[in-house]
Write a protein that holds these residues in place. Structure first.
Motif, PDB file in Angstrom:
ATOM      1  N   GLN A  12       0.717  -1.140  -0.652  1.00  0.00           N
ATOM      2  CA  GLN A  12      -0.081  -0.116  -0.590  1.00  0.00           C
ATOM      3  C   GLN A  12       0.693   1.324  -0.289  1.00  0.00           C
ATOM      4  O   GLN A  12       0.488   2.337  -0.478  1.00  0.00           O
ATOM      5  N   ARG A  46      -6.438  -6.588  -5.219  1.00  0.00           N
ATOM      6  CA  ARG A  46      -7.149  -6.599  -4.034  1.00  0.00           C
ATOM      7  C   ARG A  46      -7.609  -5.692  -3.158  1.00  0.00           C
ATOM      8  O   ARG A  46      -8.369  -4.718  -2.447  1.00  0.00           O
ATOM      9  N   LEU A  47      -6.093  -4.966  -3.158  1.00  0.00           N
ATOM     10  CA  LEU A  47      -5.876  -3.359  -2.483  1.00  0.00           C
ATOM     11  C   LEU A  47      -6.920  -2.598  -2.800  1.00  0.00           C
ATOM     12  O   LEU A  47      -6.167  -1.192  -2.498  1.00  0.00           O
ATOM     13  N   ASP A  48      -6.479  -2.268  -4.477  1.00  0.00           N
ATOM     14  CA  ASP A  48      -7.094  -1.640  -5.422  1.00  0.00           C
ATOM     15  C   ASP A  48      -5.669  -0.482  -5.242  1.00  0.00           C
ATOM     16  O   ASP A  48      -5.502   0.777  -5.048  1.00  0.00           O
ATOM     17  N   ASP A  61      -9.902  -6.581   4.456  1.00  0.00           N
ATOM     18  CA  ASP A  61     -10.148  -6.939   3.242  1.00  0.00           C
ATOM     19  C   ASP A  61      -9.625  -6.132   2.309  1.00  0.00           C
ATOM     20  O   ASP A  61      -9.046  -6.469   1.327  1.00  0.00           O
ATOM     21  N   LYS A  62      -9.306  -4.859   2.585  1.00  0.00           N
ATOM     22  CA  LYS A  62      -9.129  -4.242   1.534  1.00  0.00           C
ATOM     23  C   LYS A  62      -7.775  -3.510   2.015  1.00  0.00           C
ATOM     24  O   LYS A  62      -6.968  -2.253   1.139  1.00  0.00           O
ATOM     25  N   GLU A  66      -6.529   0.127   7.334  1.00  0.00           N
ATOM     26  CA  GLU A  66      -6.386   1.330   7.017  1.00  0.00           C
ATOM     27  C   GLU A  66      -6.331   1.798   9.018  1.00  0.00           C
ATOM     28  O   GLU A  66      -5.983   1.034   9.778  1.00  0.00           O
TER      29      GLU A  66
END
Length: 449
Positions: free
Chosen positions: A108, A137-139, A268-269, A272
């Motif tokens: 990320q 999956r993590l964009d 799941d992203k 955060e």
């Protein structure tokens, strides 16, 4: 014709000490089962380099000649923990247990960097397609994010030279090997050589390097201690498997203060960030329940309010149990002994269980008074008001001593709606009820109020 036998030596993985034969315990650092066999490197295999002429500069001129602008990671709490962001040429070692989320967080961060500059993500443990699936999956897909799935260090160096990225992510240092050394990947000599070269390239080209390091079963970083000395920053990624939160703790930082932490929530992203950890950890604290106390925990500039719980019950065993989670069990035994001596209460026939809610690990001495008050509250079956925070160090003779960062602890408590402080402090605040505790036996009056 008889082949020449390879010469070997025995090296300690913890401190790097060498021995002619295998030993079960290193005589230098005292660690057990840390000595492994390595192939002795021939001197002729090392290359010689010509030195270049370097002129030293006055320290007063360094401010204008070196770029110290901070690069943002995309996570505000992580930037704050690092001292404002990452510095060009900085080498960061990120360690943690397998599956804790190191690769997810760094991917990320790499994606956030790729929005403005080139990033090289080196995966020495997963295939390039596996990294793609995680990024999807993590964009975190970005055309400036380059992926190299290779364990050969010479190929990695070539990719760095050709791409000239702003950020390098190496996952992980223990799986990369150099052809110039005959020892296997993960050995002391390989880790020292690879980490040393990465540090050298980072300083020379101004590249930020994030290195993933695995940890041993004891919780320390795998490999020689020189690895921690070579890098600029050491970050420990922690978290209990039963909880979704993760804590990144800064153990060493040449570009900021150590002891700072950043809290993340694993989804799941991806990760955060938790911008208000205090509210996160005490949001479910029960009201008017015996054995529950709020403690302002801090190792850096930002305190976090955590809940310390204690349960005292009659034992059914010849030897009473002492169990703890998040606090050293030896500390619980010492505090219990001091309470028996100073408060004249009988805890020899009681099982005592202490827990820091949320799985947070607290090592500082300021938690002593909170633990003692939680135990006494459970023993007397008298609750401590929910708007009360407690901190202070307890000595063996029953004195309660002042601790560091008391002002910022009290400030954080005030910001979170705490109305009452129990601590050894002379701090004055008209909006708070502050109980200055100097002897342990003074807490009796607080319980009986």
């Amino acid at each position: 014709m008889k082949k020449n036998k390879l010469k070997t030596t025995y090296v300690c993985n913890e401190c790097g000490a060498t021995f002619p034969t295998w030993v079960g315990r290193c005589s230098v650092c005292g660690s057990y089962n840390s000595v492994v066999e390595e192939i002795l490197q021939e001197k002729s295999t090392f290359k010689t380099y010509s030195t270049k002429e370097i002129s030293p500069k006055p320290i007063t001129d360094l401010k204008v000649s070196i770029n110290t602008e901070r690069e943002k990671t995309g996570f505000k709490s992580l930037d704050n923990a690092l001292g404002g962001g990452l510095v060009s040429g900085q080498v960061v070692l990120v360690s943690g247990e397998p599956g804790i989320g190191k690769s997810t967080l760094l991917l990320q961060v790499a994606s956030n960097f790729a929005k403005k500059s080139k990033v090289l993500y080196i995966s020495a443990e997963e295939s390039a397609y596996q990294v793609y699936l995680r990024a999807e999956r993590l964009d975190s897909l970005n055309e400036n994010l380059y992926v190299l799935a290779d364990t050969n260090f010479e190929n990695i160096l070539s990719a760095v030279e050709n791409l000239n990225p702003k950020l390098i992510v190496l996952d992980s240092i223990q799986t990369v090997y150099s052809q110039s050394l005959e020892s296997p990947a993960g050995s002391v000599s390989q880790v020292k050589y690879v980490s040393g070269k990465i540090t050298e390239i980072s300083k020379e080209k101004g590249i930020i390097s994030l290195i993933v390091g695995q940890i041993t079963k004891e919780g320390s970083i795998a490999g020689p201690k020189v690895l921690e000395h070579l890098v600029d920053t050491v970050a420990q990624f922690e978290g209990e498997r039963g909880y979704a939160y993760r804590i990144l703790k800064i153990l060493k930082n040449r570009f900021g203060s150590s002891g700072e932490i950043a809290v993340f929530n694993m989804t799941d992203k991806g990760m955060e960030e938790v911008l208000d950890p205090s509210a996160f950890f005490i949001s479910e604290k029960p009201d008017n329940q015996p054995g529950s106390v709020i403690f302002p925990f801090t190792e850096g500039a930002k305190p976090i309010l955590v809940e310390v719980q204690a349960l005292v019950s009659k034992t059914f065993y010849p030897v009473p149990q002492r169990r703890s989670q998040g606090i050293d069990i030896n500390k619980i035994s010492i505090i219990t002994a001091i309470m028996e001596n100073q408060l004249k209460i009988n805890l020899k026939d009681k099982d005592i269980f202490v827990n820091v809610v949320g799985g947070m690990r607290v090592d500082e001495p300021a938690v002593d008074l909170a633990v003692a008050l939680a135990i006494l509250s459970s023993y007397k079956n008298v609750p401590i008001p929910s708007d009360t925070a407690v901190f202070g160090e307890i000595g063996l003779t029953g004195e309660v001593r002042s601790v560091h960062f008391e002002d910022i602890r009290i400030k954080e408590c005030k910001n979170k709606g705490i109305k009452r402080i129990i601590a050894p402090t002379k701090h004055k605040d008209s909006t708070l009820e502050i109980k200055d505790i100097r002897k342990l036996n003074q807490i009796f009056s607080l319980i009986n109020q």
